[in-house]
Design an enzyme around this catalytic site. Structure first.
Site, PDB file in Angstrom:
ATOM      1  N   TRP A 104       0.829  -1.213   0.000  1.00  0.00           N
ATOM      2  CA  TRP A 104       0.000   0.000   0.000  1.00  0.00           C
ATOM      3  C   TRP A 104       0.854   1.248   0.000  1.00  0.00           C
ATOM      4  O   TRP A 104       0.534   2.224  -0.675  1.00  0.00           O
ATOM      5  CB  TRP A 104      -1.010  -0.022   1.142  1.00  0.00           C
ATOM      6  CG  TRP A 104      -2.106  -1.017   0.862  1.00  0.00           C
ATOM      7  CD1 TRP A 104      -2.403  -2.131   1.586  1.00  0.00           C
ATOM      8  CD2 TRP A 104      -3.028  -0.996  -0.236  1.00  0.00           C
ATOM      9  NE1 TRP A 104      -3.447  -2.804   1.004  1.00  0.00           N
ATOM     10  CE2 TRP A 104      -3.854  -2.143  -0.110  1.00  0.00           C
ATOM     11  CE3 TRP A 104      -3.229  -0.136  -1.319  1.00  0.00           C
ATOM     12  CZ2 TRP A 104      -4.871  -2.435  -1.031  1.00  0.00           C
ATOM     13  CZ3 TRP A 104      -4.245  -0.433  -2.237  1.00  0.00           C
ATOM     14  CH2 TRP A 104      -5.048  -1.570  -2.076  1.00  0.00           C
ATOM     15  N   ASP A 178      -2.088   6.403   6.511  1.00  0.00           N
ATOM     16  CA  ASP A 178      -3.133   5.529   5.974  1.00  0.00           C
ATOM     17  C   ASP A 178      -3.420   4.463   7.041  1.00  0.00           C
ATOM     18  O   ASP A 178      -2.607   3.574   7.266  1.00  0.00           O
ATOM     19  CB  ASP A 178      -2.633   4.882   4.676  1.00  0.00           C
ATOM     20  CG  ASP A 178      -3.652   3.915   4.062  1.00  0.00           C
ATOM     21  OD1 ASP A 178      -4.707   3.667   4.687  1.00  0.00           O
ATOM     22  OD2 ASP A 178      -3.377   3.403   2.953  1.00  0.00           O
ATOM     23  N   LYS A 202     -12.565  -2.067   5.751  1.00  0.00           N
ATOM     24  CA  LYS A 202     -11.750  -3.069   6.447  1.00  0.00           C
ATOM     25  C   LYS A 202     -12.257  -3.229   7.873  1.00  0.00           C
ATOM     26  O   LYS A 202     -12.589  -4.317   8.304  1.00  0.00           O
ATOM     27  CB  LYS A 202     -10.275  -2.660   6.460  1.00  0.00           C
ATOM     28  CG  LYS A 202      -9.720  -2.221   5.113  1.00  0.00           C
ATOM     29  CD  LYS A 202      -9.669  -3.345   4.097  1.00  0.00           C
ATOM     30  CE  LYS A 202      -9.410  -2.894   2.676  1.00  0.00           C
ATOM     31  NZ  LYS A 202      -8.220  -2.116   2.436  1.00  0.00           N
TER      32      LYS A 202
HETATM   33  C1  LIG Z   1      -7.609  -1.562   1.225  1.00  0.00           C
HETATM   34  C2  LIG Z   1      -6.549  -0.556   1.433  1.00  0.00           C
HETATM   35  C3  LIG Z   1      -6.374   0.513   0.550  1.00  0.00           C
HETATM   36  C4  LIG Z   1      -7.221   0.695  -0.697  1.00  0.00           C
HETATM   37  O1  LIG Z   1      -8.503   1.071  -0.388  1.00  0.00           O
HETATM   38  P1  LIG Z   1      -9.551   1.397  -1.547  1.00  0.00           P
HETATM   39  O2  LIG Z   1     -10.807   1.600  -0.784  1.00  0.00           O
HETATM   40  O3  LIG Z   1      -9.588   0.254  -2.482  1.00  0.00           O
HETATM   41  O4  LIG Z   1      -9.111   2.644  -2.197  1.00  0.00           O
HETATM   42  C5  LIG Z   1      -5.364   1.406   0.800  1.00  0.00           C
HETATM   43  N1  LIG Z   1      -4.572   1.295   1.885  1.00  0.00           N
HETATM   44  C6  LIG Z   1      -4.713   0.277   2.760  1.00  0.00           C
HETATM   45  C7  LIG Z   1      -3.817   0.197   3.939  1.00  0.00           C
HETATM   46  C8  LIG Z   1      -5.712  -0.673   2.561  1.00  0.00           C
HETATM   47  O5  LIG Z   1      -5.866  -1.677   3.438  1.00  0.00           O
END
Ligand SMILES: *Cc1c(COP(=O)(O)O)cnc(C)c1O
Length: 365
Positions: A104, A178, A202
Protein backbone atom coordinates in the site's frame (compact mmCIF):
# COMPACT_ATOMS: atom_id res chain seq x y z
CA UNK A 1 -22.02 -20.61 11.45
CA UNK A 2 -19.18 -19.16 9.37
CA UNK A 3 -16.17 -17.00 10.17
CA UNK A 4 -15.10 -14.61 7.46
CA UNK A 5 -11.37 -13.80 7.41
CA UNK A 6 -11.55 -11.52 4.37
CA UNK A 7 -9.09 -8.61 4.23
CA UNK A 8 -11.81 -6.33 2.90
CA UNK A 9 -14.59 -5.72 2.32
CA UNK A 10 -14.70 -7.60 5.56
CA UNK A 11 -16.82 -9.05 8.32
CA UNK A 12 -19.33 -6.78 10.07
CA UNK A 13 -20.90 -7.38 13.49
CA UNK A 14 -23.99 -9.63 13.17
CA UNK A 15 -25.98 -7.29 15.40
CA UNK A 16 -25.31 -4.40 13.04
CA UNK A 17 -26.43 -6.37 9.99
CA UNK A 18 -29.55 -7.49 11.83
CA UNK A 19 -30.41 -3.94 12.86
CA UNK A 20 -29.86 -2.69 9.30
CA UNK A 21 -32.14 -5.46 8.03
CA UNK A 22 -34.85 -4.54 10.55
CA UNK A 23 -34.64 -0.87 9.56
CA UNK A 24 -34.27 -1.47 5.82
CA UNK A 25 -37.81 -0.65 4.71
CA UNK A 26 -38.80 1.86 7.36
CA UNK A 27 -36.23 3.76 9.38
CA UNK A 28 -37.60 4.72 12.81
CA UNK A 29 -41.17 5.19 11.57
CA UNK A 30 -40.11 7.63 8.84
CA UNK A 31 -41.70 5.41 6.19
CA UNK A 32 -38.44 5.52 4.25
CA UNK A 33 -35.33 3.45 3.85
CA UNK A 34 -32.15 5.34 4.78
CA UNK A 35 -31.16 4.93 1.11
CA UNK A 36 -34.17 6.97 0.04
CA UNK A 37 -33.64 9.95 2.33
CA UNK A 38 -32.50 13.40 1.31
CA UNK A 39 -29.05 13.86 2.76
CA UNK A 40 -30.15 17.29 3.99
CA UNK A 41 -33.41 16.17 5.59
CA UNK A 42 -33.72 16.12 9.37
CA UNK A 43 -33.85 12.31 9.61
CA UNK A 44 -30.59 11.87 7.72
CA UNK A 45 -28.94 14.82 9.46
CA UNK A 46 -29.56 13.07 12.78
CA UNK A 47 -27.86 9.92 11.41
CA UNK A 48 -24.71 11.64 10.10
CA UNK A 49 -24.38 13.89 13.15
CA UNK A 50 -24.56 10.89 15.50
CA UNK A 51 -21.97 9.04 13.38
CA UNK A 52 -19.57 12.00 13.52
CA UNK A 53 -20.07 12.46 17.25
CA UNK A 54 -19.52 8.76 17.98
CA UNK A 55 -16.45 8.56 15.74
CA UNK A 56 -14.95 11.58 17.51
CA UNK A 57 -15.66 10.08 20.93
CA UNK A 58 -14.45 6.55 20.10
CA UNK A 59 -11.21 7.66 18.47
CA UNK A 60 -10.64 10.56 20.92
CA UNK A 61 -10.34 13.08 18.07
CA UNK A 62 -9.32 16.50 19.47
CA UNK A 63 -11.56 19.52 18.78
CA UNK A 64 -9.02 21.13 16.42
CA UNK A 65 -9.44 18.27 13.95
CA UNK A 66 -12.20 17.85 11.37
CA UNK A 67 -13.65 14.46 10.55
CA UNK A 68 -14.59 14.33 6.86
CA UNK A 69 -16.71 11.71 5.15
CA UNK A 70 -15.69 11.36 1.52
CA UNK A 71 -15.79 8.89 -1.35
CA UNK A 72 -13.04 7.44 -3.54
CA UNK A 73 -11.31 5.17 -1.02
CA UNK A 74 -7.75 5.31 0.21
CA UNK A 75 -6.49 4.93 -3.35
CA UNK A 76 -8.15 8.19 -4.37
CA UNK A 77 -6.64 9.79 -1.26
CA UNK A 78 -3.20 8.84 -2.58
CA UNK A 79 -3.73 11.62 -5.13
CA UNK A 80 -5.92 13.85 -2.98
CA UNK A 81 -3.30 14.05 -0.21
CA UNK A 82 -0.53 15.62 -2.31
CA UNK A 83 -3.09 17.85 -3.99
CA UNK A 84 -4.10 19.16 -0.55
CA UNK A 85 -0.77 19.17 1.24
CA UNK A 86 2.19 19.30 -1.15
CA UNK A 87 1.85 23.10 -1.28
CA UNK A 88 1.95 23.51 2.50
CA UNK A 89 5.34 25.25 2.48
CA UNK A 90 4.18 27.68 -0.25
CA UNK A 91 5.48 28.15 -3.81
CA UNK A 92 3.50 25.30 -5.37
CA UNK A 93 4.14 21.61 -4.92
CA UNK A 94 7.16 20.85 -2.75
CA UNK A 95 8.72 17.61 -1.57
CA UNK A 96 6.87 14.97 0.43
CA UNK A 97 8.54 12.18 2.40
CA UNK A 98 7.22 8.63 2.22
CA UNK A 99 8.12 5.53 4.20
CA UNK A 100 7.81 2.39 2.09
CA UNK A 101 6.67 -0.57 4.19
CA UNK A 102 4.67 -2.66 1.73
CA UNK A 103 2.21 -2.85 -1.14
CA UNK A 104 0.00 0.00 0.00
CA UNK A 105 2.87 2.43 0.67
CA UNK A 106 4.32 1.54 -2.71
CA UNK A 107 1.01 2.50 -4.35
CA UNK A 108 0.83 5.74 -2.38
CA UNK A 109 4.35 6.68 -3.49
CA UNK A 110 3.67 5.96 -7.13
CA UNK A 111 0.55 8.09 -7.17
CA UNK A 112 2.07 11.00 -5.20
CA UNK A 113 4.88 11.23 -7.78
CA UNK A 114 2.32 12.49 -10.27
CA UNK A 115 1.71 15.58 -8.13
CA UNK A 116 4.90 16.41 -6.25
CA UNK A 117 8.48 15.43 -5.64
CA UNK A 118 8.64 12.33 -3.47
CA UNK A 119 11.53 11.39 -1.22
CA UNK A 120 11.37 7.77 -0.09
CA UNK A 121 12.95 8.38 3.31
CA UNK A 122 13.09 4.71 4.25
CA UNK A 123 12.10 1.41 2.71
CA UNK A 124 12.03 -2.21 3.79
CA UNK A 125 11.53 -3.43 0.22
CA UNK A 126 14.98 -5.09 0.13
CA UNK A 127 13.88 -7.19 3.11
CA UNK A 128 10.62 -8.10 1.39
CA UNK A 129 8.77 -5.80 3.76
CA UNK A 130 9.37 -8.05 6.74
CA UNK A 131 9.74 -5.14 9.18
CA UNK A 132 9.16 -1.42 9.67
CA UNK A 133 12.48 0.39 9.04
CA UNK A 134 13.88 1.64 12.36
CA UNK A 135 13.16 5.32 12.88
CA UNK A 136 16.85 6.26 13.21
CA UNK A 137 17.49 5.07 9.63
CA UNK A 138 14.94 7.41 8.03
CA UNK A 139 16.44 10.08 5.75
CA UNK A 140 13.82 12.79 6.07
CA UNK A 141 13.80 16.08 4.15
CA UNK A 142 14.19 19.21 6.23
CA UNK A 143 11.57 20.99 4.08
CA UNK A 144 9.15 18.04 3.68
CA UNK A 145 5.56 19.20 3.28
CA UNK A 146 4.47 16.05 5.11
CA UNK A 147 5.63 12.55 6.03
CA UNK A 148 3.43 9.72 4.79
CA UNK A 149 3.11 6.32 6.50
CA UNK A 150 0.87 3.32 6.07
CA UNK A 151 0.53 2.28 9.71
CA UNK A 152 -0.91 -1.16 8.91
CA UNK A 153 0.05 -2.89 5.69
CA UNK A 154 -2.99 -5.03 4.98
CA UNK A 155 -1.29 -7.20 2.36
CA UNK A 156 2.17 -7.64 3.87
CA UNK A 157 1.07 -7.84 7.51
CA UNK A 158 3.31 -5.26 9.19
CA UNK A 159 2.00 -2.71 11.66
CA UNK A 160 3.64 0.24 13.42
CA UNK A 161 3.80 -0.41 17.13
CA UNK A 162 4.99 3.17 17.72
CA UNK A 163 4.24 6.68 16.50
CA UNK A 164 7.40 8.12 14.98
CA UNK A 165 8.57 11.56 15.95
CA UNK A 166 9.52 13.47 12.79
CA UNK A 167 9.11 17.06 13.95
CA UNK A 168 12.75 17.87 14.70
CA UNK A 169 14.13 16.48 11.42
CA UNK A 170 11.54 18.11 9.19
CA UNK A 171 10.74 21.50 10.71
CA UNK A 172 7.48 20.16 12.09
CA UNK A 173 6.08 18.38 9.04
CA UNK A 174 2.73 16.72 9.79
CA UNK A 175 2.48 12.94 9.68
CA UNK A 176 -0.12 11.64 7.23
CA UNK A 177 -1.17 8.07 7.99
CA UNK A 178 -3.13 5.53 5.97
CA UNK A 179 -4.94 3.63 8.74
CA UNK A 180 -7.48 1.93 6.45
CA UNK A 181 -7.08 -1.51 7.96
CA UNK A 182 -6.55 -0.79 11.64
CA UNK A 183 -8.44 2.38 12.44
CA UNK A 184 -10.43 1.93 15.68
CA UNK A 185 -8.59 -1.32 16.47
CA UNK A 186 -6.25 0.33 18.98
CA UNK A 187 -5.84 3.57 20.87
CA UNK A 188 -4.09 6.27 18.83
CA UNK A 189 -2.88 9.67 19.99
CA UNK A 190 -4.48 11.59 17.13
CA UNK A 191 -2.67 14.79 18.13
CA UNK A 192 0.61 13.26 16.91
CA UNK A 193 -0.75 13.13 13.34
CA UNK A 194 -1.68 15.83 10.86
CA UNK A 195 -3.97 13.59 8.82
CA UNK A 196 -5.37 10.11 9.41
CA UNK A 197 -7.31 8.52 6.58
CA UNK A 198 -8.75 5.25 5.43
CA UNK A 199 -11.45 3.43 3.55
CA UNK A 200 -14.21 2.08 5.78
CA UNK A 201 -14.45 -1.41 4.35
CA UNK A 202 -11.75 -3.07 6.45
CA UNK A 203 -12.55 -2.27 10.03
CA UNK A 204 -15.61 0.00 10.02
CA UNK A 205 -18.34 -0.54 7.46
CA UNK A 206 -19.18 -0.98 3.80
CA UNK A 207 -17.02 0.11 0.89
CA UNK A 208 -17.82 3.56 -0.46
CA UNK A 209 -17.06 5.61 2.65
CA UNK A 210 -13.65 7.21 3.12
CA UNK A 211 -12.77 8.85 6.41
CA UNK A 212 -10.28 11.72 6.63
CA UNK A 213 -9.35 13.20 10.00
CA UNK A 214 -7.42 16.41 9.42
CA UNK A 215 -5.93 19.06 11.70
CA UNK A 216 -7.58 22.39 10.96
CA UNK A 217 -4.41 24.33 10.15
CA UNK A 218 -3.76 21.91 7.26
CA UNK A 219 -6.94 22.98 5.47
CA UNK A 220 -6.88 25.62 2.76
CA UNK A 221 -3.57 24.79 1.07
CA UNK A 222 -4.85 22.77 -1.91
CA UNK A 223 -3.06 23.10 -5.22
CA UNK A 224 -5.16 24.74 -8.00
CA UNK A 225 -5.50 21.38 -9.80
CA UNK A 226 -7.34 19.81 -6.82
CA UNK A 227 -10.98 18.99 -7.65
CA UNK A 228 -13.36 20.99 -5.42
CA UNK A 229 -15.05 17.84 -4.16
CA UNK A 230 -11.68 16.69 -2.84
CA UNK A 231 -10.41 19.98 -1.48
CA UNK A 232 -10.61 19.16 2.21
CA UNK A 233 -11.37 22.78 3.11
CA UNK A 234 -14.36 22.85 0.79
CA UNK A 235 -15.55 19.54 2.22
CA UNK A 236 -15.02 20.72 5.81
CA UNK A 237 -16.76 24.06 5.21
CA UNK A 238 -19.75 22.11 3.92
CA UNK A 239 -19.82 19.52 6.74
CA UNK A 240 -19.04 16.69 4.29
CA UNK A 241 -22.03 17.71 2.16
CA UNK A 242 -20.38 19.67 -0.63
CA UNK A 243 -21.43 16.77 -2.80
CA UNK A 244 -23.80 13.97 -1.78
CA UNK A 245 -21.99 11.83 0.76
CA UNK A 246 -22.23 8.01 0.67
CA UNK A 247 -25.33 8.13 2.83
CA UNK A 248 -26.03 4.45 3.37
CA UNK A 249 -22.39 3.56 4.07
CA UNK A 250 -22.27 6.36 6.68
CA UNK A 251 -25.44 4.98 8.28
CA UNK A 252 -23.89 1.49 8.58
CA UNK A 253 -20.65 2.98 9.92
CA UNK A 254 -22.77 4.81 12.49
CA UNK A 255 -24.33 1.51 13.59
CA UNK A 256 -20.83 0.02 13.90
CA UNK A 257 -19.76 2.98 16.05
CA UNK A 258 -22.75 2.36 18.36
CA UNK A 259 -21.85 -1.32 18.51
CA UNK A 260 -18.25 -0.42 19.38
CA UNK A 261 -19.47 1.80 22.21
CA UNK A 262 -21.62 -1.02 23.57
CA UNK A 263 -18.59 -3.33 23.52
CA UNK A 264 -16.55 -0.90 25.62
CA UNK A 265 -14.98 1.28 22.93
CA UNK A 266 -11.52 1.21 21.42
CA UNK A 267 -9.77 0.26 24.67
CA UNK A 268 -11.81 -2.94 24.90
CA UNK A 269 -11.31 -3.62 21.16
CA UNK A 270 -7.56 -3.25 21.60
CA UNK A 271 -7.60 -5.68 24.52
CA UNK A 272 -9.52 -8.24 22.43
CA UNK A 273 -7.36 -7.66 19.35
CA UNK A 274 -4.19 -8.28 21.35
CA UNK A 275 -5.67 -11.51 22.71
CA UNK A 276 -6.85 -12.67 19.25
CA UNK A 277 -3.50 -11.94 17.59
CA UNK A 278 -1.59 -13.64 20.41
CA UNK A 279 -3.70 -16.77 20.12
CA UNK A 280 -3.03 -17.04 16.39
CA UNK A 281 0.66 -16.08 16.33
CA UNK A 282 1.49 -18.22 19.38
CA UNK A 283 0.14 -21.23 17.56
CA UNK A 284 1.92 -20.40 14.30
CA UNK A 285 5.18 -19.97 16.26
CA UNK A 286 4.76 -23.30 18.03
CA UNK A 287 5.11 -25.44 14.92
CA UNK A 288 7.29 -25.91 11.86
CA UNK A 289 4.29 -26.92 9.80
CA UNK A 290 3.35 -23.24 9.32
CA UNK A 291 5.68 -20.28 8.89
CA UNK A 292 5.43 -16.51 9.09
CA UNK A 293 7.83 -14.01 7.53
CA UNK A 294 7.32 -10.83 9.54
CA UNK A 295 9.61 -9.66 12.35
CA UNK A 296 7.79 -10.35 15.61
CA UNK A 297 7.78 -6.76 16.84
CA UNK A 298 6.25 -5.54 13.56
CA UNK A 299 3.47 -8.07 13.17
CA UNK A 300 0.02 -6.78 12.39
CA UNK A 301 -2.74 -7.52 14.89
CA UNK A 302 -5.25 -7.23 12.07
CA UNK A 303 -3.79 -9.12 9.10
CA UNK A 304 -1.70 -12.24 9.61
CA UNK A 305 -0.12 -13.72 6.47
CA UNK A 306 1.19 -17.25 7.00
CA UNK A 307 2.43 -20.13 4.88
CA UNK A 308 2.18 -23.88 4.89
CA UNK A 309 5.62 -25.40 5.00
CA UNK A 310 4.51 -27.66 2.16
CA UNK A 311 2.81 -25.30 -0.26
CA UNK A 312 1.51 -28.14 -2.42
CA UNK A 313 -1.12 -28.54 0.32
CA UNK A 314 -2.50 -25.01 -0.12
CA UNK A 315 -5.61 -25.96 -2.10
CA UNK A 316 -6.41 -28.86 0.26
CA UNK A 317 -6.00 -26.53 3.23
CA UNK A 318 -8.36 -23.93 1.79
CA UNK A 319 -10.97 -26.50 0.79
CA UNK A 320 -10.95 -28.01 4.29
CA UNK A 321 -11.21 -24.56 5.86
CA UNK A 322 -14.19 -23.71 3.70
CA UNK A 323 -15.90 -26.95 4.71
CA UNK A 324 -15.63 -25.82 8.32
CA UNK A 325 -16.99 -22.37 7.53
CA UNK A 326 -13.61 -20.64 7.73
CA UNK A 327 -13.83 -18.35 4.72
CA UNK A 328 -11.52 -16.21 2.57
CA UNK A 329 -8.20 -17.37 4.02
CA UNK A 330 -6.31 -17.32 0.74
CA UNK A 331 -3.35 -14.92 0.81
CA UNK A 332 -3.05 -11.91 -1.47
CA UNK A 333 -1.72 -12.91 -4.90
CA UNK A 334 1.40 -10.76 -4.47
CA UNK A 335 2.41 -12.54 -1.25
CA UNK A 336 0.90 -16.01 -1.68
CA UNK A 337 0.17 -18.45 1.11
CA UNK A 338 -2.64 -17.68 3.53
CA UNK A 339 -3.85 -14.57 5.30
CA UNK A 340 -6.20 -14.32 8.25
CA UNK A 341 -7.70 -10.87 8.75
CA UNK A 342 -9.03 -10.59 12.26
CA UNK A 343 -10.67 -7.19 12.47
CA UNK A 344 -12.76 -5.80 15.34
CA UNK A 345 -15.86 -7.67 14.22
CA UNK A 346 -14.10 -11.06 14.30
CA UNK A 347 -14.92 -12.67 17.64
CA UNK A 348 -12.28 -14.62 19.56
CA UNK A 349 -14.34 -17.75 18.85
CA UNK A 350 -13.48 -17.30 15.17
CA UNK A 351 -9.76 -17.27 15.92
CA UNK A 352 -10.19 -20.29 18.22
CA UNK A 353 -11.93 -22.14 15.40
CA UNK A 354 -9.10 -21.22 13.03
CA UNK A 355 -6.38 -22.39 15.43
CA UNK A 356 -8.32 -25.60 16.04
CA UNK A 357 -8.39 -26.17 12.27
CA UNK A 358 -4.68 -25.35 11.90
CA UNK A 359 -3.93 -27.97 14.55
CA UNK A 360 -6.25 -30.53 12.98
CA UNK A 361 -4.81 -29.98 9.49
CA UNK A 362 -1.29 -30.34 10.78
CA UNK A 363 -2.15 -33.60 12.54
CA UNK A 364 -3.82 -35.09 9.49
CA UNK A 365 -1.13 -34.02 6.96
C1 LIG B 1 -7.61 -1.56 1.22
C2 LIG B 1 -6.55 -0.56 1.43
C3 LIG B 1 -6.37 0.51 0.55
C4 LIG B 1 -7.22 0.70 -0.70
O1 LIG B 1 -8.50 1.07 -0.39
P1 LIG B 1 -9.55 1.40 -1.55
O2 LIG B 1 -10.81 1.60 -0.78
O3 LIG B 1 -9.59 0.25 -2.48
O4 LIG B 1 -9.11 2.64 -2.20
C5 LIG B 1 -5.36 1.41 0.80
N1 LIG B 1 -4.57 1.30 1.89
C6 LIG B 1 -4.71 0.28 2.76
C7 LIG B 1 -3.82 0.20 3.94
C8 LIG B 1 -5.71 -0.67 2.56
O5 LIG B 1 -5.87 -1.68 3.44
Amino acid sequence: MVYNFSAGPAVLPKEVLQQAADEMLDWHGSGMSVMEMSHRGKEYMSIIEAALRDMRELFAVPTNYKILFLQGGAIAENAIIPMNLAGLRGKGAGVADYINTGSWSTKSIKEARRYCEVNVAASSEAEKFARIPARDTWKLSRDAAYVHLCTNETIDGVEYQFTPDVAADTDNAPIVADMSSHILSRAVDVSKYGVIYGGAQKNIGPAGLTIVIVREDLLGHALPICPSAFDWKTVADNDSMYNTPPTYAIYIAGLVFQWLKRQGGVAEMERRNIAKAKLLYDYLDSTEFYTTRIAKDCRSRMNAPFFLHDETLNETFLAGAKERGLLQLKGHKSVGGMRASIYNAMPIEGVEALVEYLRHFERTH
